[in-house]
Design an enzyme around this catalytic site. Structure first.
Site, PDB file in Angstrom:
ATOM      1  N   ARG A  15     -16.222 -21.767  23.952  1.00 13.84           N
ATOM      2  CA  ARG A  15     -16.130 -22.125  22.530  1.00 13.84           C
ATOM      3  C   ARG A  15     -15.166 -23.305  22.319  1.00 13.84           C
ATOM      4  NH1 ARG A  15     -12.428 -23.105  18.746  1.00 13.84           N
ATOM      5  NH2 ARG A  15     -11.156 -21.396  19.529  1.00 13.84           N
ATOM      6  N   ASP A  16     -13.884 -23.097  22.519  1.00 16.16           N
ATOM      7  CA  ASP A  16     -12.920 -24.170  22.243  1.00 16.16           C
ATOM      8  C   ASP A  16     -13.154 -25.346  23.191  1.00 16.16           C
ATOM      9  OD1 ASP A  16     -10.693 -25.655  21.433  1.00 16.16           O
ATOM     10  OD2 ASP A  16      -9.435 -23.895  21.236  1.00 16.16           O
ATOM     11  N   HIS A 208      -2.225 -19.041  21.665  1.00 17.78           N
ATOM     12  CA  HIS A 208      -3.330 -19.949  21.997  1.00 17.78           C
ATOM     13  C   HIS A 208      -2.721 -21.344  22.085  1.00 17.78           C
ATOM     14  CE1 HIS A 208      -7.640 -21.342  21.115  1.00 17.78           C
ATOM     15  NE2 HIS A 208      -6.949 -22.423  20.797  1.00 17.78           N
ATOM     16  N   CYS A 241      -9.831 -29.446  19.101  1.00 16.65           N
ATOM     17  CA  CYS A 241     -10.473 -29.240  17.801  1.00 16.65           C
ATOM     18  C   CYS A 241     -10.936 -30.591  17.266  1.00 16.65           C
ATOM     19  CB  CYS A 241      -9.499 -28.587  16.830  1.00 16.65           C
ATOM     20  SG  CYS A 241     -10.191 -28.443  15.174  1.00 16.65           S
ATOM     21  N   ASN A 251      -7.090 -26.979  26.080  1.00 17.96           N
ATOM     22  CA  ASN A 251      -6.357 -25.715  26.083  1.00 17.96           C
ATOM     23  C   ASN A 251      -5.546 -25.596  27.368  1.00 17.96           C
ATOM     24  OD1 ASN A 251      -8.931 -24.953  24.347  1.00 17.96           O
ATOM     25  ND2 ASN A 251      -7.366 -23.433  23.939  1.00 17.96           N
TER      26      ASN A 251
HETATM   27  P1  HMG Z   1     -18.858 -26.464   3.472  1.00 22.73           P
HETATM   28  O1  HMG Z   1     -19.699 -27.686   3.459  1.00 22.73           O
HETATM   29  O2  HMG Z   1     -17.667 -26.411   2.578  1.00 22.73           O
HETATM   30  O3  HMG Z   1     -19.765 -25.183   3.235  1.00 22.73           O
HETATM   31  O4  HMG Z   1     -18.415 -26.229   4.985  1.00 22.73           O
HETATM   32  P2  HMG Z   1     -20.272 -24.533   1.892  1.00 22.73           P
HETATM   33  O5  HMG Z   1     -19.767 -23.132   1.844  1.00 22.73           O
HETATM   34  O6  HMG Z   1     -20.032 -25.446   0.741  1.00 22.73           O
HETATM   35  O7  HMG Z   1     -21.857 -24.482   2.152  1.00 22.73           O
HETATM   36  C1  HMG Z   1     -22.626 -25.688   2.298  1.00 22.73           C
HETATM   37  C2  HMG Z   1     -23.897 -25.376   3.084  1.00 22.73           C
HETATM   38  O8  HMG Z   1     -23.533 -24.982   4.407  1.00 22.73           O
HETATM   39  C3  HMG Z   1     -24.703 -24.194   2.503  1.00 22.73           C
HETATM   40  O9  HMG Z   1     -26.071 -24.458   2.807  1.00 22.73           O
HETATM   41  C4  HMG Z   1     -24.257 -23.037   3.343  1.00 22.73           C
HETATM   42  O10 HMG Z   1     -25.209 -21.987   3.445  1.00 22.73           O
HETATM   43  C5  HMG Z   1     -24.074 -23.689   4.689  1.00 22.73           C
HETATM   44  P3  HMG Z   1     -27.090 -25.007   1.655  1.00 22.73           P
HETATM   45  O11 HMG Z   1     -27.039 -23.976   0.584  1.00 22.73           O
HETATM   46  O12 HMG Z   1     -26.502 -26.322   1.230  1.00 22.73           O
HETATM   47  O13 HMG Z   1     -28.369 -25.128   2.416  1.00 22.73           O
HETATM   48  N1  HMG Z   1     -23.078 -22.953   5.501  1.00 22.73           N
HETATM   49  C6  HMG Z   1     -23.275 -22.618   6.791  1.00 22.73           C
HETATM   50  N2  HMG Z   1     -24.306 -22.831   7.636  1.00 22.73           N
HETATM   51  C7  HMG Z   1     -24.171 -22.331   8.887  1.00 22.73           C
HETATM   52  N3  HMG Z   1     -23.078 -21.635   9.302  1.00 22.73           N
HETATM   53  C8  HMG Z   1     -22.038 -21.418   8.492  1.00 22.73           C
HETATM   54  C9  HMG Z   1     -22.123 -21.918   7.171  1.00 22.73           C
HETATM   55  N4  HMG Z   1     -21.270 -21.880   6.123  1.00 22.73           N
HETATM   56  C10 HMG Z   1     -21.864 -22.502   5.118  1.00 22.73           C
HETATM   57  N5  HMG Z   1     -20.980 -20.731   8.920  1.00 22.73           N
HETATM   58  C11 HMG Z   1     -17.692 -24.805   6.792  1.00 22.73           C
HETATM   59  C12 HMG Z   1     -17.534 -25.154   5.326  1.00 22.73           C
HETATM   60  C13 HMG Z   1     -16.579 -23.834   7.155  1.00 22.73           C
HETATM   61  C14 HMG Z   1     -19.036 -24.167   7.012  1.00 22.73           C
HETATM   62  C15 HMG Z   1     -17.588 -26.120   7.662  1.00 22.73           C
HETATM   63  O14 HMG Z   1     -16.492 -26.864   7.257  1.00 22.73           O
HETATM   64  C16 HMG Z   1     -17.500 -25.834   9.125  1.00 22.73           C
HETATM   65  O15 HMG Z   1     -18.399 -25.272   9.739  1.00 22.73           O
HETATM   66  N6  HMG Z   1     -16.377 -26.230   9.778  1.00 22.73           N
HETATM   67  C17 HMG Z   1     -16.245 -26.068  11.228  1.00 22.73           C
HETATM   68  C18 HMG Z   1     -14.810 -26.029  11.579  1.00 22.73           C
HETATM   69  C19 HMG Z   1     -14.661 -25.837  13.075  1.00 22.73           C
HETATM   70  O16 HMG Z   1     -15.530 -25.337  13.777  1.00 22.73           O
HETATM   71  N7  HMG Z   1     -13.488 -26.251  13.602  1.00 22.73           N
HETATM   72  C20 HMG Z   1     -13.169 -26.068  14.985  1.00 22.73           C
HETATM   73  C21 HMG Z   1     -12.831 -24.648  15.274  1.00 22.73           C
HETATM   74  S1  HMG Z   1     -11.176 -24.179  14.766  1.00 22.73           S
HETATM   75  C22 HMG Z   1     -10.209 -24.568  16.126  1.00 22.73           C
HETATM   76  O17 HMG Z   1     -10.677 -25.187  17.040  1.00 22.73           O
HETATM   77  C23 HMG Z   1      -8.803 -24.050  16.196  1.00 22.73           C
HETATM   78  C24 HMG Z   1      -8.670 -22.841  17.103  1.00 22.73           C
HETATM   79  O18 HMG Z   1      -9.107 -23.148  18.411  1.00 22.73           O
HETATM   80  C25 HMG Z   1      -7.219 -22.379  17.148  1.00 22.73           C
HETATM   81  C26 HMG Z   1      -6.241 -23.480  17.550  1.00 22.73           C
HETATM   82  O19 HMG Z   1      -6.474 -24.250  18.475  1.00 22.73           O
HETATM   83  O20 HMG Z   1      -5.188 -23.505  16.909  1.00 22.73           O
HETATM   84  C27 HMG Z   1      -9.478 -21.659  16.598  1.00 22.73           C
HETATM   85 MG    MG Z   2      -7.938 -24.206  19.948  1.00 17.82          MG
END
Ligand code: HMG
Ligand code: MG
Length: 308
Positions: A15-16, A208, A241, A251
């Protein structure tokens, strides 16, 4: 606090690690990669994420990856879920374990998931309330828990406030993410000591670390001294990220973590050789060298005949 005798390693590479790669990784390669990590003996593997496919195209095949991996009894295959829509998709794929994520700063929360912290905690509440009756277990991350690419140093109080709410909502464990790899052992003590004293005991926390500045293993040492026994890492040291800017590097590498733990005689149940095998497998697909030091060194110490 005594160092734990045993720790849990969660490999988050699929994933990450893969979320941050620019090469397109074929779905069957991802599946084989997770299966190799299963064979390596992990009790937990973070397999994929049900985020918006436009936001993170590498995770667009989450459903197929999760359904197709070989599931070994007793292993917890977690998936990242950002909101109720993500949970719906995870439940439809028969997921049993999820990790949600909330940021410690407003700017990162906006950049990562287009929500305020309060809005993201509301989503977390909705996710936890819907997960419980579906029998889905919930772990939570706090991202940018030590430093934020937009707001700088993050205070212990910012982390405490978010963690407090996540525990109140029913998160099983809270993992603190050093998303951009800025923490030092001093920061680990600064952030962890108050929450350990006031909020929850060591077994409720995970760490993490990203190794951007080479401090991840030192941070593990500091955390072990605080009694923390749950660590995320990724095979080969993949990771980052896409919403944290260029400062988000890989990581903590699983191989390096295992090497340290073995040296400290702390049990973890994972085969270093098999993790190295998984790294050798994925390196061609990602198309760039891996950063794990133990991988680069070829594994554990082996001897060669001395020169005459
Ligand atoms: P948004 O555009 O604000 O979503 O995105 P919305 O709620 O306004 O919805 C817009 C459209 O997206 C709608 O569809 C929803 O159904 C659809 P429409 O009605 O227009 O056809 N939608 C989705 N579709 C599929 N899957 C979903 C989903 N949610 C809404 N889950 C959202 C908000 C959160 C979805 C977007 O910003 C997003 O996916 N962001 C991804 C962020 C990400 O993956 N970041 C990396 C991971 S975090 C990380 O790496 C840190 C970590 O490792 C810890 C660390 O290192 O510290 C965990
Ligand atoms: Mg991370």
């Amino acid at each position: 606090m005594a160092r734990p005798k045993q720790v849990r390693i969660i490999d988050v590479g699929p994933r990450d690690g893969l979320q941050n790669e620019s090469a397109r990784i074929p779905t069957d390669v991802k599946i084989r990669y997770v299966d190799m990590l299963t064979d390596a003996g992990f009790g937990w593997i973070e397999v994929t994420s049900f985020v918006h496919p436009k936001a993170v195209p590498q995770m667009a095949d989450a459903d197929e990856v999760y359904r197709s991996i070989r599931k070994k009894r007793g292993v917890r295959y977690t998936t990242l879920v950002p909101n109720p829509r993500g949970l719906e998709r995870a439940i439809a794929a028969d997921v049993r374990d999820i990790a949600l994520f909330v940021a410690a700063t407003e700017s990162f929360s906006r950049a990562n998931i287009n929500r305020s912290i309060a809005g993201s905690l509301d989503d977390a509440q909705a996710v936890i309330e819907a997960a419980r009756p579906a029998g889905v277990r919930v772990r939570a991350y706090i991202s940018v828990a030590f430093g934020c690419p937009y707001e700088g140093v993050v205070s212990a109080e910012q982390v405490r406030a978010v963690a407090d709410r996540l525990f109140e909502l029913g998160a099983e464990e809270v993992g603190l993410g050093d998303t951009i790899g800025v923490a030092t052992p001093g920061d680990v003590n600064r952030v962890m000591e108050p929450v350990l004293a006031k909020l929850a005991p060591a077994e409720k926390w995970g760490l993490h670390f990203h190794d951007t500045r080479g401090t991840a293993l030192a941070n593990v040492m500091a955390s072990l001294e605080l009694g923390i026994s749950s660590y995320d890492s990724s095979a080969g040291g993949l990771g980052g990220c896409p919403f944290a800017g260029p400062s988000a590097a890989g990581n903590l590498a699983t191989e390096d973590l295992i090497y340290l733990l073995d040296g400290l005689e702390i049990e973890h149940g994972v085969s270093l050789d098999k993790v190295l095998g998984a790294s050798r497998f994925i390196v061609d697909a990602v198309g760039h060298p891996l950063t794990s030091k133990v991988y680069q060194a070829g594994g554990r110490l082996t001897t060669v005949p001395a020169p005459r």
